[in-house]
Motif scaffolding. Structure first.
Motif, PDB file in Angstrom:
ATOM      1  N   PRO A   1      -2.565   2.294   5.929  1.00  0.00           N
ATOM      2  CA  PRO A   1      -1.371   2.895   6.542  1.00  0.00           C
ATOM      3  C   PRO A   1      -0.121   2.771   5.674  1.00  0.00           C
ATOM      4  CG  PRO A   1      -2.603   1.606   8.157  1.00  0.00           C
ATOM      5  CD  PRO A   1      -3.184   1.294   6.811  1.00  0.00           C
ATOM      6  N   VAL A   2       0.077   1.622   5.042  1.00  0.00           N
ATOM      7  CA  VAL A   2       1.309   1.422   4.294  1.00  0.00           C
ATOM      8  C   VAL A   2       1.280   2.116   2.931  1.00  0.00           C
ATOM      9  CG1 VAL A   2       0.638  -0.742   3.166  1.00  0.00           C
ATOM     10  CG2 VAL A   2       3.047  -0.323   3.678  1.00  0.00           C
ATOM     11  N   LEU A   3       0.088   2.226   2.341  1.00  0.00           N
ATOM     12  CA  LEU A   3      -0.042   2.881   1.041  1.00  0.00           C
ATOM     13  C   LEU A   3      -0.308   4.376   1.175  1.00  0.00           C
ATOM     14  CD1 LEU A   3      -2.185   0.169  -0.781  1.00  0.00           C
ATOM     15  CD2 LEU A   3       0.288   0.500  -0.899  1.00  0.00           C
ATOM     16  N   LYS A   4      -0.657   4.806   2.378  1.00  0.00           N
ATOM     17  CA  LYS A   4      -0.880   6.226   2.690  1.00  0.00           C
ATOM     18  C   LYS A   4      -1.991   6.842   1.838  1.00  0.00           C
ATOM     19  CE  LYS A   4       3.964   6.883   4.045  1.00  0.00           C
ATOM     20  NZ  LYS A   4       4.398   5.512   3.703  1.00  0.00           N
ATOM     21  N   LYS A   5      -3.037   6.076   1.592  1.00  0.00           N
ATOM     22  CA  LYS A   5      -4.179   6.600   0.858  1.00  0.00           C
ATOM     23  C   LYS A   5      -5.414   5.764   1.164  1.00  0.00           C
ATOM     24  CE  LYS A   5      -2.580   4.149  -3.277  1.00  0.00           C
ATOM     25  NZ  LYS A   5      -2.101   4.313  -4.665  1.00  0.00           N
ATOM     26  N   SER A   6      -6.544   6.329   0.828  1.00  0.00           N
ATOM     27  CA  SER A   6      -7.815   5.649   1.053  1.00  0.00           C
ATOM     28  C   SER A   6      -8.062   4.669  -0.083  1.00  0.00           C
ATOM     29  CB  SER A   6      -8.938   6.675   1.137  1.00  0.00           C
ATOM     30  OG  SER A   6     -10.150   6.062   1.493  1.00  0.00           O
TER      31      SER A   6
END
Length: 749
Positions: free
Chosen positions: A696-701
């Protein structure tokens, strides 16, 4: 060579913890049982009718004598004149046993007095195992009834029995001698009275529950074709069954060359005929204790059951039922261990209250333990916890009204509180306590100061990991080891015996439950709550990987131990207390935290947090086939430690010649990555994803992955194979880890 462990499969061990309610068990003339002092140093008293049992091995601390008033009151309602017999004492060695022979049928009480352990102490109550030997006449000991029994009957080998059960009653199906399958059918009794047949339905159950076999908890119900639940599973001591293959049929035996063989389907037809239920050529059933699996190629395979003598499944009727149970007749395969035996059924009154759970055995010889609640359970339930079974405890996966996303952001931006009581704790004390842990751990324990905590790996001689752990130094000769695998305690005890060390290892898990307070606001919440003596650091002064001893509510408040540790990558603390104080501790922290945005946190959100922080998890980043370097915790194997320890030689060799290494991955796609996904370099499979999440915080898988060391340089692009590994590929780039706060500035703040 095949090892069947026949002696282990015939005994019925019972483990009794010190300090709890005295245990009661029935005995039969001709039996013999041993009392085993599991960790040493624990005294006990036996209470029984005069001349019911006698000691035949080991030394008693007292001859049978008249019991005191407390034990006399315990005996109230029993037959015969009671006598009390003291066994063991503070100097009893680990594993010492006393044997008894039963002269007459009767009951025995065992009282194991012990004081509660304070969080800063290392004196948890001990455990005693009661180990029964098989009776000389071949009689098999069944477990004691769980409560008030309304019906009880035996299903002889290769037969079936029908019976009626009222709504709310409980059905216990017991495997009498072990490795015996029992098919189970149930029908809505009210519908049958109206001429409609609604029985257990495979498709409805699997679709709605999402499991091949329901388990105790949220997904524990068997449904009919109307998708109405008929029964729920309350307890299961085996955990390995099959649901909804056909009960064995006449055709099965005809086709395999055994025409006319007894079979469960025909036995069911005969048993159900008086209920007006039409015959079938094959009955789809719940196949309790039937050990089947679906292979990768799609083949359904079966082998011997896992069940042991006295194992059972406990069901609760959700409506009035007509039921049928069989003892499977198959003696031509390993399905029943090649020799069908009896099944036993007990029906319990609906007013009984039985906790949900499954049983776990630490080793093949260990007594089974039912899933238990932590001291924080009621507080968690009040917050809307959705409980899942986790390593023998019920822990929240998430909370109603919050959900994993809100719980996650609560930790990252404010504060969260979670239950980590399933961690196993062991008190290691004695003159050789430091020697023992120096031998067991990869870290240099001699450098550990009182009040300090260190993270370490525990390895097998070949270098593979048994577990990771934190070690607390409580005193010069007193340590606390906190880990995930209960076997670590037995492993430490084996090292004590092997090397003749003067050290004691005592399990304290049930005396020490712990909650974790994590997030940027955790210090502001906790500091005003915890009083510490002048000799102890307060919360404001407590450094990373240190602990302090204090009380919640002032100098006369609740005793706690607070460590600055965690599993989220944020500033945080763990609060350790006795289970009887857990609700009060939770309440104090929860109330204080409301002004700071405190939220509860479950296992789902915790997993995202620890993956972002690059923290290892058992059976994901490490296992007995991987070493600490492959698990990404090579820092826990310092080169400066020159003393020998378990696995040192293998680890030195593995470090010099690494084959695989743990790396971070990031994907430009939002396609989910998952544990076990294969990593490819072109056609070649070169690694495996160990853990993954959509950060969620890095906005990537992102993911953690174990990859061939020759392909592990940062920036290299590999592919995650989905479907069959060929049809769908997801490009990923190798990165460093942790992905979140790589310099650990937050956790050190």
């Amino acid at each position: 060579m095949t090892l069947l462990l026949p002696d282990l499969l015939r005994v019925t061990p019972l483990r009794v913890a010190g300090g709890g309610t005295p245990a009661r068990f029935a005995v039969q003339a001709g039996e013999r049982f041993d009392l085993v002092n599991v960790s040493g140093g624990q005294a006990a008293t036996l209470l029984f009718a005069k001349e019911t049992v006698r000691a035949v091995a080991g030394a008693l601390l007292s001859a049978p004598q008249s019991p005191d008033s407390r034990l006399t009151a315990l005996w109230s309602g029993q037959e015969g004149q009671p006598v009390a017999c003291a066994v063991f004492g503070p100097q009893t060695r680990m594993g010492e046993r006393v044997g008894f022979e039963v002269l007459h049928d009767g009951v025995v009480f065992i009282d194991i007095p012990a004081e509660d352990m304070l969080p800063e102490n290392s004196n948890p109550p001990g455990f005693l195992d009661i180990v029964f030997e098989p009776a000389p006449d071949g009689r098999v000991r069944l477990p004691e009834p769980l409560g008030v029994v309304t019906q009880e009957f035996r299903v002889p080998a290769a037969t079936a029995v029908s019976y009626r059960v009222a709504k709310g009653e409980y059905i216990q199906i017991l495997d009498v001698e072990g490795r015996q399958c029992s098919d189970f059918l149930a029908f809505d009794a009210q519908a049958l009275a109206q001429g409609e047949e609604y029985g257990l339905d495979a498709t409805a159950t699997r679709t709605v529950q999402g499991n091949a076999m329901p388990v105790p908890g949220l997904r524990g119900r068997f449904l009919d074709s109307r998708m109405r639940p008929l029964v729920e599973i309350v307890q299961d001591t085996v955990g390995r069954h099959d649901a909804f293959l056909l009960a064995c049929t006449a055709k099965y035996y005809d086709d395999t060359g055994y025409p006319g063989h007894a079979n469960c389907t025909e036995n069911f037809n005969a048993a159900l005929a008086p209920e007006g239920i039409a015959e079938r050529s094959g009955w789809p059933a719940i196949n309790f204790f039937f050990n089947t699996e679906v292979l990768e190629c799609g083949t359904i395979a079966s082998t011997e059951p896992w069940s042991r003598p006295g194992d059972y499944v406990l069901l609760r009727a959700l409506t009035d039922l007509v039921c049928a149970s069989s003892s499977c007749a198959d003696d031509v395969t390993s399905a029943n261990g090649w020799a069908p035996t009896d099944i036993h059924v007990r029906v319990y009154d609906r007013h009984n209250i039985f906790p949900h759970g499954v049983k776990h055995r630490m080793t093949a010889a260990s007594p089974a333990e039912m899933t238990r609640r932590t001291g924080f359970h009621d507080s968690l339930a009040a917050q809307g916890a959705r409980f899942v079974e986790y390593k023998g405890f019920w822990l929240p996966s998430c909370f109603e009204g919050y959900g994993p996303v809100a719980e996650y952001w609560g930790c990252r931006t404010q504060a969260c509180i979670m239950d980590l009581s399933a961690l196993r704790k062991f008190e290691v004390t004695g003159p050789d306590a430091e020697v023992l842990l120096q031998m067991a751990a990869t870290r240099d324990i001699r450098k550990l100061s009182v009040g300090q905590v260190v993270y370490t790996a525990l390895c097998y001689p070949h270098g593979g990991m048994l577990d990771d752990a934190t070690v607390f130094r409580l005193g010069p000769q007193a340590f606390r080891l906190v880990c995930g695998d209960e076997y670590c305690g037995e492993w430490l005890q084996a090292l004590v015996s092997e090397h003749g060390l003067a050290a004691n290892v005592r399990a304290s898990t049930d005396q020490l439950h712990n909650m974790s307070l994590q997030g940027p606001q955790s210090r502001a919440i906790l500091a005003p709550l915890v009083w510490t003596a002048p000799t102890q650091p307060d919360i404001e002064a407590l450094k990373w990987f240190r602990f302090t001893i204090g009380r919640i509510g002032g100098p006369d408040g609740i005793p706690v131990l607070v460590s600055r540790t965690g599993y989220t990558g944020e500033l945080g603390y763990e609060i350790w207390c006795h289970p009887k104080h857990a609700a009060a501790v939770w309440g104090a922290v929860w109330t204080a935290g409301q002004a700071h945005g405190l939220v509860p946190l479950g296992l789902e959100a915790l997993d995202w947090l620890r993956i972002e922080a690059g923290l290892a998890f058992a059976a994901y980043e490490f296992c007995p086939e991987t070493d600490p370097f492959e698990a990404g915790i090579g820092f826990a194997v310092p080169a400066s430690k020159t003393e020998d320890y378990v696995g040192r030689e293998a680890l030195l060799r593995r470090k010099q010649h690494p084959a695989r290494v743990l790396v971070g991955l990031e994907s430009s796609s939002n396609e989910p990555l998952a544990h076990g996904d294969a990593l490819y370099d072109g056609r070649a499979r070169v690694g495996v994803v160990t853990s993954a999440c959509l950060s969620p915080v890095l906005k990537k898988s992102i993911a953690l992955a174990r990859v061939d060391v020759t392909l592990a340089e940062h920036g290299r692009t590999l592919e995650v194979g989905k479907l069959d590994g060929i049809q769908k590929r997801i490009p990923v780039r190798i990165t460093a880890f942790p992905a979140y706060d790589p310099e650990k500035t937050k956790v050190r703040s």
